[in-house]
Design a protein around this motif. Structure first.
Motif, short mmCIF file in Angstrom:
data_model
loop_
_atom_site.label_atom_id
_atom_site.label_comp_id
_atom_site.label_asym_id
_atom_site.label_seq_id
_atom_site.Cartn_x
_atom_site.Cartn_y
_atom_site.Cartn_z
N PRO A 225 0.82 -1.22 0.00
CA PRO A 225 0.00 0.00 0.00
C PRO A 225 0.85 1.27 0.00
CG PRO A 225 0.17 -0.84 2.23
CD PRO A 225 1.02 -1.75 1.36
N GLU A 226 0.31 2.33 -0.58
CA GLU A 226 0.93 3.66 -0.50
C GLU A 226 -0.17 4.71 -0.63
OE1 GLU A 226 3.48 4.76 -3.72
OE2 GLU A 226 2.31 3.67 -5.22
N MET A 227 0.00 5.82 0.06
CA MET A 227 -0.96 6.90 -0.04
C MET A 227 -0.45 7.92 -1.05
SD MET A 227 -3.85 8.20 0.73
CE MET A 227 -4.45 7.34 2.19
N LEU A 228 -1.26 8.20 -2.07
CA LEU A 228 -0.93 9.19 -3.07
C LEU A 228 -1.55 10.53 -2.66
CD1 LEU A 228 -1.64 6.98 -6.23
CD2 LEU A 228 0.50 7.21 -4.95
N GLU A 229 -1.50 11.50 -3.55
CA GLU A 229 -2.07 12.81 -3.22
C GLU A 229 -3.60 12.77 -3.32
OE1 GLU A 229 -0.99 12.73 -7.59
OE2 GLU A 229 -0.03 12.18 -5.70
N ASN A 230 -4.22 13.76 -2.73
CA ASN A 230 -5.68 13.97 -2.79
C ASN A 230 -6.47 12.82 -2.15
OD1 ASN A 230 -5.48 16.45 -4.31
ND2 ASN A 230 -4.98 15.17 -6.09
N ILE A 232 -6.03 9.64 -2.31
CA ILE A 232 -6.18 8.43 -3.12
C ILE A 232 -5.10 7.43 -2.71
CG2 ILE A 232 -6.05 7.44 -5.44
CD1 ILE A 232 -7.18 10.08 -6.48
N ALA A 233 -5.56 6.24 -2.31
CA ALA A 233 -4.64 5.18 -1.93
C ALA A 233 -4.39 4.26 -3.12
CB ALA A 233 -5.20 4.39 -0.76
N HIS A 234 -3.17 3.76 -3.20
CA HIS A 234 -2.80 2.80 -4.24
C HIS A 234 -2.35 1.52 -3.53
CE1 HIS A 234 0.52 1.33 -7.16
NE2 HIS A 234 -0.64 0.84 -7.56
N ILE A 235 -3.06 0.43 -3.77
CA ILE A 235 -2.70 -0.86 -3.16
C ILE A 235 -2.43 -1.86 -4.27
CG2 ILE A 235 -3.43 -2.75 -1.68
CD1 ILE A 235 -5.10 -0.83 -0.08
N HIS A 236 -1.20 -2.33 -4.32
CA HIS A 236 -0.78 -3.29 -5.34
C HIS A 236 -0.80 -4.70 -4.74
CE1 HIS A 236 2.41 -4.47 -8.60
NE2 HIS A 236 1.23 -5.03 -8.80
N ILE A 237 -1.58 -5.59 -5.34
CA ILE A 237 -1.60 -7.00 -4.94
C ILE A 237 -0.79 -7.77 -5.97
CG2 ILE A 237 -3.03 -9.01 -4.47
CD1 ILE A 237 -5.33 -7.18 -3.81
N THR A 238 0.29 -8.40 -5.53
CA THR A 238 1.21 -9.06 -6.47
C THR A 238 0.85 -10.51 -6.74
OG1 THR A 238 2.72 -9.61 -4.66
CG2 THR A 238 3.10 -7.53 -5.82
#
Length: 499
Positions: A225-230, A232-238
């Motif tokens: 997981p990482e928190m982007l701006e505004n 919006i979270a980005h969660i990458h499932i590999t």
């Protein structure tokens, strides 16, 4: 399995339905004595026959010295006897038996079904543990070749530049054409710190190039997981492992605590994994009672699985996909698209619509068989078709460049395809390499010198190992920072959040 045959971890038993536990009969002493007596009589040679009605079947109960035979295997027995009696040299009986089983599996024409001998089965078990040693790439058999489905995130394979759909033609100079994915795994995997050289064919080019990869410990973290701006979270499932659902819940709670307003669920280059993990994750986003997917076993009748009660995520979501998104990733993508109206952004997925079940044999070997196919919530079979995105966003050309071999030294005056790749990479990362023509001229040398200054390495104008690795890192960073699919997903979510 690393270098994991795609679907090697697919839990093929019908989802959420466990097979009944084995039952055992407790014998009293008298019963035990009678059983022993009965066995003695049998071993003395008493034989009887039980005739069954219909289809002229005869079941023969014989002495332990005479095995029960099935008519359909008579030709196999005859061939084995001929080998053992008449072949000019001693035969390896185990290898012959393993080969016969492999032949039956190969005759199915199914790249996802496989036979694993004891050693290969151990590798399968290791591959679903918390970590393993290897290069970190998911592979599958494809038309007699071994194809990369996806490199694992942050693995040696990813760092070395392997891409989805790369064809591995040889391992350490030995051709692997015709090998099963399990057999290829045994050649590719190895101890941490050891080196393996893969010969790769990429795209339409008939030419191959070698990639040297240092094996390492591959941790099986699956959620990043990482928190982007505004907000919006980005969660990458590999990939989808048994732990992925809980990992995802933890990540969602962490992002919520940081003020998450929208979520980008990223399953790019995710080759799949366990079926139940995919269903549990799909359930987080789909309203109770709506379809998650359809499971079609040997009887041909679809069993429809629907979302249940439980924790649900109701904020705006977008899913990013690509041609490395396969199997369990496609189950999730289809469920969210068709039952939750969540947009898919990126490229058409891989297209694997079958489920595999690993089945242990008595000697520790294993059969991994395709036991079912799955359909999307609306009943579509995406096998060999893939799932088209709602918004197609291709990768930039520089993200798909051929491999640049760090072990090959490039310098002024050279003319080669590798020089052209280097020129492309230099240009993409902001260094003026002049005309991209495969000639290492004065302008190319000047660009390499500028790169070496930025890397704080010796300024020679020669593209050698250290400089090449630095160039590859810069290109990888650019791809991550200027990710057009991620940027489009953020744009879509911002519109939803502002509505």
């Amino acid at each position: 399995m690393e270098e994991k045959e795609n679907m090697s971890r697919e839990q093929g038993n019908e989802p959420k339905h466990q097979p009944p536990a084995k039952r055992y009969i407790r014998l009293k002493p008298f019963s035990f004595l009678m059983l022993v007596f009965g066995l003695v009589l049998v071993s003395a040679g008493i034989t009887f026959f039980v005739l069954t009605t219909g289809e002229d079947k005869v079941v023969e109960v014989v002495s332990p010295q005479k095995p029960l035979e099935r008519k359909e295997f008579q030709k196999l027995y005859d061939a084995y006897d001929e080998l053992k009696t008449n072949y000019y040299d001693e035969i390896d009986e185990k290898a012959i038996i393993d080969g016969a089983i492999n032949g039956m599996i190969d005759a199915l024409g199914d790249p996802y079904s496989d036979y694993l001998n004891e050693q290969e089965a151990e590798r399968l078990i290791e591959s679903i543990s918390s970590s393993f040693e290897g290069i970190g790439a998911e592979i599958q058999e494809w038309n007699g070749y071994i194809k990369v489905v996806s490199p694992i995130k942050k693995s040696p394979a990813e760092k070395a530049g392997l891409l989805p759909n790369d064809i591995i033609t040889a391992v350490d100079g030995k051709s692997i054409q015709g090998l099963s994915s399990s057999e290829a795994v045994l050649l590719i995997r190895g101890e941490k710190g050891s080196t393996v050289t893969l010969s790769i064919r990429r795209g339409e080019s008939p030419e191959t190039f070698d990639v040297k990869i240092v094996r390492d410990v591959i941790p099986l973290e699956t959620v990043y997981p990482e928190m982007l701006e505004n907000g919006i979270a980005h969660i990458h499932i590999t990939n989808f492992a048994d732990s992925t659902y809980e990992e995802l819940l933890t990540a969602i709670h962490e992002m919520s605590a940081e003020g998450m307003k929208g979520l980008i669920l990223d399953v790019r280059q995710n080759p799949g994994g366990t079926l139940n993990a995919a269903l549990a994750i799909s359930d987080l986003f789909v309203e109770k009672g709506k379809n998650l997917f359809q499971y079609v076993g040997k009887d041909g009748k679809p069993n429809i699985y629907t979302a249940e009660d439980g924790e649900k995520l109701t904020l705006p979501v977008a899913v990013v996909i690509d041609d490395g998104s396969a199997s369990a990733s496609e189950i999730v993508a289809a469920a969210l698209k068709e039952s939750a109206n969540i947009p898919l952004i990126g490229l058409k997925t891989f297209g694997k619509g079958t489920v595999q079940t690993p089945m242990d044999l008595s000697d520790g070997s294993n059969l991994k068989l395709t036991t079912a196919k799955w359909l999307t919530p609306n009943g579509n079979w995406i096998h060999k078709q893939g799932i088209a995105p709602d918004i197609e966003v291709p990768y930039p050309p520089y993200a798909m460049l051929p491999y640049l071999d760090p072990s090959v030294e490039l310098k002024e005056g050279m003319l080669s395809p590798q020089v052209k790749v280097a020129e492309d990479m230099l240009t993409a990362t902001g260094y003026d390499a002049g005309e991209i023509d495969g000639l290492y001229d004065a302008q190319t040398k000047k660009a390499v010198q500028a790169l070496q200054v930025d890397l704080s390495v010796e300024v020679t104008g020669i593209l050698s190992e250290e400089t090449t690795f630095g160039l590859l890192d810069k290109l990888r960073t650019k791809i991550q920072e200027e990710d057009p699919q991620l940027m489009k997903a953020k744009e879509v979510l911002l519109e939803k959040i502002q509505q």
